[in-house]
Design an enzyme around this catalytic site. Structure first.
Site, short mmCIF file in Angstrom:
data_model
loop_
_atom_site.label_atom_id
_atom_site.label_comp_id
_atom_site.label_asym_id
_atom_site.label_seq_id
_atom_site.Cartn_x
_atom_site.Cartn_y
_atom_site.Cartn_z
N ASN A 1 0.85 -1.18 0.00
CA ASN A 1 0.00 0.00 0.00
C ASN A 1 0.89 1.23 0.00
OD1 ASN A 1 -1.61 2.24 0.84
ND2 ASN A 1 -3.06 0.87 1.84
N GLU B 1 11.90 -0.24 9.89
CA GLU B 1 13.23 0.25 10.27
C GLU B 1 13.98 0.97 9.15
OE1 GLU B 1 12.47 -2.10 13.84
OE2 GLU B 1 12.01 -2.45 11.75
#
Length: 750
Positions: free
Chosen positions: A636, A710
């Protein structure tokens, strides 16, 4: 599988609940006859409690009971080590276990009262007499005492550095081009908006329902059941919404233990919430000191890498991070020496904080690489490309995919890197020095076994569930997208549920492995459901009797025979014909070990930063930044962009603002509030752009998913530090880069 929704910028399905306030968090559940707890924290760093004076507190109206080490109910025999998926080697901290003080701020008493205000007021009346002992909290004063970490189960997920190779020290000294540095990282605290809270609902003898702030409902269920000797099925942990966590919710925090303890003892429902100051009384990103020495030959090829790190840990656990392994993964060198040590101090155990180890280690690596490029008189991008590799030198395996070169190309073009004047202090805008810097990012692309269940009902609705967490990353949304495409259904007919230990098993959510792990489980559950649908269809309609699985298209909420013009069979018809009026499939999503074992799996990024530095005051401002990310299939783009933007903002915070300041005379954090713990505000954030580089990777998993949590952060601090050097000609390796440090270096700004 059609991909109608995967890859589309679908808005968050949980967005309305969050902005309207209907989403409930751990401290917001109304429970009849609820009791309230409040914690008293120690004010010394080491010693023993001689006496806790409770008389005035007990006299407060509404106070029911005060717990200390002297009257704390006993726990089960099982060691705390086996009650927490994320526990490092050592002996986990047990609240109120005895009269010993092992760090400043540890919980030493809990008041339970009829109202929160009564409990808080009573806590203010508690006084404590201590027998103080000398404590050690300053890492810099004890660097020579550091030792190797102890081994434990955590080593499987956090491997230590590889063995030395070649003669790194000798070759470094002989290198015609060399760079070295000492890098200092202070302590940081997570400080999510939602503070830690547990609402423990007493359901009867040895049965609890717990609303908890956590990144792992099943981890907390295991913790509570094991520690308090309860049947697992009698402990239900619910965490549908989490107001940020960044790793602080991976381990059960002490409010969960204390709230459960009080609830079982009083046989009443109890809520215990931390205040903002108490958010500084448990884990944190550890203080770390690193030293690097990199050498290259006369054409710029790296031939020696030395990287050593010393991090702090508590006196009772060996918390470790992967700090020094990254250079070995990014830059091939025939001579490497990597070393990681710990120094136990009288502090709380550090814990994972977004990009643990990577955000620390890559700062040292990428600044040293930048300096090496300057010493070699090469463009920093060209230098990195010269030393590029498609192999992970640590494992001697190729990367399953690595579009880092394309990251550099696209980000450099967008940023306008070709217009850079390479000379430090050569670019200006009005009275400001302008600096441009870059850095490379890398993070492992992991996947853990996870289970999901798919339930299809006769009204044509699909519900998929897993006990995983969504702490703001968009898990609710992207899992619904995966399920909709797997089943060939409209997204409006699909819902994904999570955050309940009664749901199918999921590990703690962190490490950028949730999307890959849960996504694979959702795919497996939907695949199982498709097989059941076909089996039912074969008994219902003659045209499907001889059909094989590969003969069927699962689209438009129905089964369609390929190469057959006959009418489809809808899911509604099939499910309506079943006795239960539902069709279910519960499946485990497993990593494909046979495929993956021959490869290293990682995400990569390239970050380009522009800074302005005020020439008179040394104030640094990030004016624009471009991050290009190669992270497999982007489920997405809208939620993914938010993930990377969040990492970029945090990178600005880590590089320029964020720092927990301890007074080592007391072993206490002095800026334990959001008023004094400095974070960026809107005025600090300017032009941020995100590029997702196309990357097809079928090795990591069938969906090609790599995590994003991260990778958005790790390369930002070094890129900013490198830009500051380009602007000023100074290397400031002590984070955060505050104005006093910029002004305090030998060569003046003016």
């Amino acid at each position: 599988m059609q991909q109608k929704y995967i890859g589309q910028p679908v808005s968050r399905v949980d967005g309305e609940a969050k902005v309207t306030g209907s989403a409930k968090y751990a401290a917001e559940f109304n429970v009849p006859k609820l009791r309230y707890g409040y914690v008293v924290n120690s004010t010394i760093a080491k010693g023993k409690i001689i006496k806790i004076n409770l008389e005035r507190a007990m006299a407060v109206q509404g106070v029911i009971k005060i717990y200390t080490h002297e009257n704390r109910p006993s726990t089960a025999w099982l060691s705390f080590n086996y009650a927490d998926m994320d526990a490092p080697p050592g002996k986990p901290f047990v609240p109120m276990h005895n009269n010993k003080i092992v760090y400043n701020g540890q919980p030493i008493a809990m008041i339970v009262a009829e109202t929160f205000e009564q409990a808080r007021y009573a806590a203010s009346l508690v006084t404590v007499e201590y027998d103080k002992e000398e404590h050690e909290s300053d890492l810099h004063a004890h660097l020579t005492e550091a030792r190797l970490p102890k081994k434990g189960l955590a080593t499987l997920l956090k491997p230590g550095p590889p063995k030395p190779k070649g003669e790194a020290e000798k070759i470094y000294e002989a290198s015609p081009v060399k760079a070295a540095g000492t890098f200092v990282h202070g302590i940081e605290h997570h400080n999510p908006m939602e503070m830690f809270a547990s609402t423990v609902v007493y359901e009867g003898e040895k049965k609890l329902t717990i609303f908890d702030k956590t990144q792992g409902t099943i981890n907390c269920q295991l913790y509570v059941a094991n520690v308090f000797g309860l049947p697992f099925k009698n402990v239900r942990v619910i965490s549908h919404y989490v107001g940020g966590a960044f790793g602080s919710g991976l381990r059960p925090q002490y409010q969960l233990f204390l709230a459960v303890m009080a609830s079982l003892d009083l046989k009443k429902s109890v809520r215990l919430s931390m205040n903002r100051h108490q958010m500084f009384t448990f884990g944190h990103r550890p203080a770390t000191v690193q030293k690097t020495k990199f050498g290259a030959n006369d054409v710029g090829k790296i031939q020696a890498i030395n990287h050593e790190s010393i991090g702090e840990t508590s006196q009772f656990e060996d918390y470790t991070e992967i700090v020094v392994n990254w250079a070995n993964m990014l830059y091939p060198s025939p001579n490497t020496k990597l070393q990681y040590k710990l120094k136990p101090l009288d502090v709380a155990s550090p814990m994972d904080m977004r990009a643990p180890g990577g955000a620390t280690g890559l700062h040292a690596v990428e600044v040293t690489i930048d300096e090496l490029a300057y010493q070699a008189k090469m463009d920093p991008v060209d230098f990195r490309l010269l030393n590029y590799t498609d192999m992970d030198q640590t494992t001697e395996k190729p990367y399953s995919s690595k579009e880092l070169k394309e990251c550099f190309k696209q980000a450099a073009d967008k940023f306008g890197w070709k217009n850079r004047n390479p000379e430090p202090r050569s670019m200006r805008r009005n009275h400001k020095l302008i600096g441009w810097g870059i850095a490379t990012g890398i993070w492992e692309a992991m996947q853990l076994p996870t289970r999901a269940e798919a339930v299809l009902t006769a009204d044509g609705k699909l519900t998929v569930s897993s006990a995983t967490s969504d702490f703001g990353t968009g898990t609710y949304t992207v899992m619904a997208q995966i399920a909709a495409d797997c089943m060939g259904m409209d997204l409006a007919d699909v819902s994904f549920k999570l955050g309940d230990s009664d749901m199918p098993f999921a590990p703690i959510s962190g490490g950028s492995f949730t999307a890959a792990s849960t996504g694979t489980a959702v795919q497996a559950a939907c695949l199982g459901l498709r097989k059941k649908l076909l089996k039912k269809a074969q008994k219902m309609v003659a045209a499907f009797t001889e059909a094989e699985f590969d003969d069927i298209d699962f689209t438009d909420s129905g089964l369609h025979l390929k190469n057959n013009s006959g009418p489809p069979l809808s899911y509604r018809e099939i499910v309506a014909a079943t006795k239960e009026k539902t069709l279910k499939s519960k499946n485990m999503g497993w990593p494909n070990a046979m495929k993956q074992r021959k490869f290293t799996r990682a995400t990569h990024s390239a970050v380009f930063v522009e800074v302005e530095v005020d020439e008179d005051f040394g104030i640094v401002k990030v004016t624009r930044m471009v991050t290009a990310v190669a992270a497999g299939k982007i489920l997405n783009p809208k939620t993914a962009r938010s993930q990377i933007l969040g990492g970029m903002v945090w990178g600005i915070s880590k590089a320029l603002r964020e720092e927990s300041v301890m007074d080592h005379r007391f072993g206490k954090f002095m800026n334990d509030s959001l008023a004094e713990y400095h974070l960026p505000v809107n005025a600090d954030i300017n032009d941020l752009e995100v590029i997702f580089v196309e990357e097809d990777d079928k090795i990591v998993n069938d969906l090609g998913i790599k995590g994003l949590g991260e990778i958005g952060l790790v390369a930002v601090p070094p890129a900013i530090a490198n830009a500051v050097f380009h602007a000023t000609g100074k290397r400031v390796n002590d984070l955060p880069i505050t104005m006093d440090k910029v002004m305090d270096y030998a060569s003046p700004l003016v």
